[in-house]
Design a protein around this motif. Structure first.
Motif, mmCIF file in Angstrom:
data_model
loop_
_atom_site.group_PDB
_atom_site.id
_atom_site.type_symbol
_atom_site.label_atom_id
_atom_site.label_comp_id
_atom_site.label_asym_id
_atom_site.label_seq_id
_atom_site.Cartn_x
_atom_site.Cartn_y
_atom_site.Cartn_z
ATOM 1 N N LEU A 31 25.267 -18.834 13.372
ATOM 2 C CA LEU A 31 23.969 -18.928 12.665
ATOM 3 C C LEU A 31 24.207 -18.468 11.228
ATOM 4 O O LEU A 31 24.782 -17.388 11.006
ATOM 5 C CB LEU A 31 22.915 -18.031 13.307
ATOM 6 C CG LEU A 31 22.295 -18.479 14.634
ATOM 7 C CD1 LEU A 31 21.242 -17.451 15.061
ATOM 8 C CD2 LEU A 31 21.674 -19.869 14.542
ATOM 9 N N HIS A 32 23.758 -19.257 10.271
ATOM 10 C CA HIS A 32 23.971 -18.959 8.852
ATOM 11 C C HIS A 32 22.706 -18.301 8.286
ATOM 12 O O HIS A 32 21.603 -18.832 8.425
ATOM 13 C CB HIS A 32 24.251 -20.266 8.118
ATOM 14 C CG HIS A 32 24.633 -20.118 6.685
ATOM 15 N ND1 HIS A 32 25.906 -19.781 6.278
ATOM 16 C CD2 HIS A 32 23.914 -20.277 5.545
ATOM 17 C CE1 HIS A 32 25.953 -19.738 4.953
ATOM 18 N NE2 HIS A 32 24.753 -20.036 4.479
ATOM 19 N N VAL A 33 22.891 -17.138 7.656
ATOM 20 C CA VAL A 33 21.744 -16.397 7.107
ATOM 21 C C VAL A 33 21.943 -16.267 5.598
ATOM 22 O O VAL A 33 22.899 -15.630 5.134
ATOM 23 C CB VAL A 33 21.633 -14.988 7.736
ATOM 24 C CG1 VAL A 33 20.386 -14.275 7.221
ATOM 25 C CG2 VAL A 33 21.625 -15.061 9.260
ATOM 26 N N ASP A 34 21.050 -16.865 4.830
ATOM 27 C CA ASP A 34 21.137 -16.803 3.378
ATOM 28 C C ASP A 34 20.416 -15.574 2.852
ATOM 29 O O ASP A 34 19.289 -15.284 3.251
ATOM 30 C CB ASP A 34 20.491 -18.053 2.763
ATOM 31 C CG ASP A 34 21.394 -19.263 2.905
ATOM 32 O OD1 ASP A 34 22.598 -19.133 2.628
ATOM 33 O OD2 ASP A 34 20.894 -20.322 3.306
ATOM 34 N N VAL A 35 21.090 -14.882 1.924
ATOM 35 C CA VAL A 35 20.501 -13.706 1.291
ATOM 36 C C VAL A 35 20.438 -13.992 -0.205
ATOM 37 O O VAL A 35 21.456 -14.325 -0.825
ATOM 38 C CB VAL A 35 21.357 -12.453 1.573
ATOM 39 C CG1 VAL A 35 20.791 -11.243 0.847
ATOM 40 C CG2 VAL A 35 21.448 -12.204 3.074
ATOM 41 N N VAL A 64 26.713 -14.449 7.266
ATOM 42 C CA VAL A 64 25.766 -13.996 6.243
ATOM 43 C C VAL A 64 26.323 -14.312 4.852
ATOM 44 O O VAL A 64 27.433 -13.896 4.505
ATOM 45 C CB VAL A 64 25.479 -12.485 6.412
ATOM 46 C CG1 VAL A 64 24.517 -12.000 5.337
ATOM 47 C CG2 VAL A 64 24.919 -12.204 7.809
ATOM 48 N N HIS A 65 25.546 -15.047 4.081
ATOM 49 C CA HIS A 65 25.947 -15.566 2.768
ATOM 50 C C HIS A 65 25.173 -14.823 1.686
ATOM 51 O O HIS A 65 23.969 -15.032 1.524
ATOM 52 C CB HIS A 65 25.638 -17.074 2.771
ATOM 53 C CG HIS A 65 25.870 -17.776 1.467
ATOM 54 N ND1 HIS A 65 25.350 -19.026 1.208
ATOM 55 C CD2 HIS A 65 26.558 -17.428 0.350
ATOM 56 C CE1 HIS A 65 25.706 -19.410 -0.001
ATOM 57 N NE2 HIS A 65 26.429 -18.459 -0.556
ATOM 58 N N LEU A 66 25.870 -13.945 0.965
ATOM 59 C CA LEU A 66 25.205 -13.109 -0.038
ATOM 60 C C LEU A 66 25.188 -13.796 -1.394
ATOM 61 O O LEU A 66 26.202 -13.845 -2.097
ATOM 62 C CB LEU A 66 25.927 -11.759 -0.161
ATOM 63 C CG LEU A 66 25.989 -10.899 1.110
ATOM 64 C CD1 LEU A 66 26.713 -9.584 0.816
ATOM 65 C CD2 LEU A 66 24.590 -10.629 1.668
ATOM 66 N N ALA A 169 31.262 -25.564 4.030
ATOM 67 C CA ALA A 169 30.462 -26.191 2.973
ATOM 68 C C ALA A 169 29.001 -25.930 3.295
ATOM 69 O O ALA A 169 28.625 -25.779 4.464
ATOM 70 C CB ALA A 169 30.734 -27.684 2.885
ATOM 71 N N ASP A 170 28.178 -25.867 2.246
ATOM 72 C CA ASP A 170 26.790 -25.420 2.404
ATOM 73 C C ASP A 170 25.919 -26.174 1.404
ATOM 74 O O ASP A 170 26.088 -26.022 0.195
ATOM 75 C CB ASP A 170 26.760 -23.905 2.124
ATOM 76 C CG ASP A 170 25.403 -23.261 2.338
ATOM 77 O OD1 ASP A 170 24.453 -23.956 2.716
ATOM 78 O OD2 ASP A 170 25.314 -22.039 2.103
ATOM 79 N N GLY A 171 24.995 -26.958 1.949
ATOM 80 C CA GLY A 171 24.021 -27.639 1.103
ATOM 81 C C GLY A 171 24.101 -29.144 1.196
ATOM 82 O O GLY A 171 25.151 -29.738 0.924
HETATM 83 ZN ZN ZN Z 1 24.178 -20.433 2.495
#
Ligand code: ZN
Ligand code: DX5
Length: 212
Positions: A31-35, A64-66, A169-171
């Motif tokens: 699970l990817h969590v954006d901060v 977790v992506h800070l 990759a993200d987005g």
């Molecule tokens: Zn992200």
């Protein structure tokens, strides 16, 4: 097999538990969590408390992506909360090497993220210290944007230089563009809008897993 990491940024905040469970039931690998700190990017999102509560129901690793200017101040808070993968951005300056080490010493996977305009040269000095390199395929800050195709070559370049860790990759990732990323060497795909809007996310993740 490609790992699929649904981004809870696309979930219903009034139903985060329901939506996180829906993705885990559908076969999500992480699970990817954006901060977001409203400074490094123009948006605000999830706190360590959200990570802590998600950890109580998570059956898969929390990624977790800070997206923040001073992640060093918050690494321990997110690690205490249960982050299994913790990613910082290269563009922040500061002692990247020390931060990656700190994450690893606490037993988590250390990730290093590049905005679309940042070349892989920014990541090369840290290749041995990063368990994951995240190549942003949109400008960070918001879900629902279009994937920037120029980023694809960065993934291939990292593999050509011998990087064997996870490349994420993200987005803007969809069923129609994921196979091109996998061909370049992608191993983890973050997906927000495409999965949360899918009628049958389980079927979609099943098809994505077949891609490579
Ligand atoms: Zn992200
Ligand atoms: C962008 C975020 C992404 C975003 C991906 O800053 O890091 O995780 O939620 O969402 P989609 O798949 O909608 O582009």
């Amino acid at each position: 097999m490609i790992k699929i990491a649904p981004s809870i940024l696309a979930a219903d905040v009034l139903n985060l538990e329901r939506d996180a469970r829906r993705m885990m039931d559908a076969g999500a690998d992480w699970l990817h969590v954006d901060v977001m700190d409203a400074h490094f990017v123009h948006n605000l999102a999830y706190s360590p408390e959200v990570v802590r509560r998600l950890k109580q129901i998570a059956t898969v690793p929390l990624d977790v992506h800070l997206m923040m200017d001073q992640p060093g101040r918050y690494l321990d808070a997110f690690l205490d909360a249960g982050a299994d993968v913790l990613t910082i951005h290269t563009e922040i300056g500061g002692d990247i090497s020390a931060m990656l080490d700190r994450i690893r010493r606490r037993g988590a996977k250390a990730g290093l993220a590049l905005k679309p305009g940042t070349g892989i040269s920014a990541a090369l000095p840290f290749m041995d210290q990063a368990d994951l390199i995240l190549t942003m395929t949109v400008e960070p800050g918001f879900g629902g944007q279009k994937l920037n195709e120029t980023v694809l070559d960065k993934i291939a370049d990292l593999r050509n230089r011998g990087y064997e860790g996870e490349i994420e990759a993200d987005g803007g990732i969809k069923e129609t563009n994921l196979s091109r990323l996998i061909e370049k060497g992608l191993s983890v795909a973050v997906m927000g809008t495409a999965l949360y809007r899918a009628e049958e996310p389980g079927e979609m993740i099943g098809r994505l897993h077949q891609m490579g």
